[in-house]
Design a protein around this motif. Structure first.
Motif, PDB file in Angstrom:
ATOM      1  N   ILE A 183     -48.063   9.267  -0.844  1.00 33.20           N
ATOM      2  CA  ILE A 183     -47.747   9.041   0.566  1.00 33.20           C
ATOM      3  C   ILE A 183     -46.303   9.476   0.807  1.00 33.20           C
ATOM      4  N   VAL A 241     -52.988  14.523   6.726  1.00 31.58           N
ATOM      5  CA  VAL A 241     -53.097  13.207   7.345  1.00 31.58           C
ATOM      6  C   VAL A 241     -54.458  12.625   6.989  1.00 31.58           C
ATOM      7  N   TRP A 276     -43.297  -2.952  10.756  1.00 27.92           N
ATOM      8  CA  TRP A 276     -44.692  -2.795  10.362  1.00 27.92           C
ATOM      9  C   TRP A 276     -45.219  -4.169   9.985  1.00 27.92           C
ATOM     10  N   TYR A 302     -47.106   8.815  12.861  1.00 28.17           N
ATOM     11  CA  TYR A 302     -46.383   8.179  13.954  1.00 28.17           C
ATOM     12  C   TYR A 302     -44.873   8.329  13.801  1.00 28.17           C
ATOM     13  N   TYR A 334     -53.453   4.019   4.230  1.00 24.45           N
ATOM     14  CA  TYR A 334     -54.025   3.634   5.514  1.00 24.45           C
ATOM     15  C   TYR A 334     -54.283   4.880   6.365  1.00 24.45           C
ATOM     16  N   ARG A 335     -55.186   4.742   7.342  1.00 20.37           N
ATOM     17  CA  ARG A 335     -55.419   5.823   8.297  1.00 20.37           C
ATOM     18  C   ARG A 335     -54.088   6.196   8.936  1.00 20.37           C
ATOM     19  N   GLY A 336     -53.831   7.477   9.074  1.00 24.01           N
ATOM     20  CA  GLY A 336     -52.587   7.941   9.678  1.00 24.01           C
ATOM     21  C   GLY A 336     -51.493   8.245   8.673  1.00 24.01           C
ATOM     22  N   ASP A 337     -51.670   7.829   7.417  1.00 24.28           N
ATOM     23  CA  ASP A 337     -50.675   8.167   6.392  1.00 24.28           C
ATOM     24  C   ASP A 337     -50.741   9.659   6.107  1.00 24.28           C
ATOM     25  N   ILE A 338     -49.607  10.230   5.726  1.00 23.69           N
ATOM     26  CA  ILE A 338     -49.551  11.633   5.323  1.00 23.69           C
ATOM     27  C   ILE A 338     -49.399  11.672   3.814  1.00 23.69           C
ATOM     28  N   ASN A 373     -46.095   9.069   7.715  1.00 25.68           N
ATOM     29  CA  ASN A 373     -47.269   8.844   8.555  1.00 25.68           C
ATOM     30  C   ASN A 373     -47.115   9.642   9.846  1.00 25.68           C
ATOM     31  N   LEU A 406     -54.272   0.354  12.090  1.00 25.75           N
ATOM     32  CA  LEU A 406     -54.638   1.404  11.141  1.00 25.75           C
ATOM     33  C   LEU A 406     -55.383   0.780   9.971  1.00 25.75           C
ATOM     34  N   THR A 424     -48.204   1.597  17.399  1.00 32.24           N
ATOM     35  CA  THR A 424     -49.309   2.371  16.828  1.00 32.24           C
ATOM     36  C   THR A 424     -50.580   1.567  17.030  1.00 32.24           C
TER      37      THR A 424
END
Length: 142
Positions: free
Chosen positions: A118, A85, A17, A123, A63-67, A121, A49, A46
């Protein structure tokens, strides 16, 4: 809000990352991330994000895409825990951050972010969004 991004990449031959203040790319091959090192990016695993400007209850940037996992305070849910998400939505009724799972969509308020954690994510951990059949009948969370 600081404009920041993250992306999972294969850089310098290593899957990792990388975090960017602003994406600065030359022909899609070079990026200059926050760590100030220059990395040769072989492949983006990815998309970039976007940082939401918020942190979870542990102080981790969202961040966008985090769960996110959070315990609902709505009386009809009796403390039920939801995994959602983080997305950016644009439309007639909402332009901003929201949290979504397979059964509902929740407006992502700063309060909901700071009581959330969190847990992965989309991905790397898409299975965290799986819901039980009982949850599928729920249409909306407060």
């Amino acid at each position: 809000m600081e404009l920041k991004f993250k992306a999972k990449v294969v850089a310098d031959g290593i899957e990792q990352w990388l975090f960017f203040n602003l994406p600065e790319m030359d022909n899609g091959l070079w990026a200059f991330p926050v760590d100030k090192d220059v990395h040769h990016i072989d492949e983006y695993l990815t998309p970039l994000l976007l940082f939401t400007g918020m942190k979870d209850k542990n102080g981790t940037e969202i961040y966008r895409g985090d769960i996110l996992s959070y315990k609902s305070a709505h009386p009809k849910h009796n403390g039920k825990v939801f995994n959602n998400v983080v997305e950016f939505a644009t439309g007639q009724s909402l332009c901003g951050w929201r949290m979504r799972n397979k059964s509902c969509i929740v407006k992502a308020t700063p309060y909901k972010f700071v009581i959330s954690e969190i847990i992965g994510n989309i991905y790397e951990n898409p299975e965290l969004l799986e819901t039980k059949k009982a949850q599928l009948s729920e249409q909306k969370v407060e």
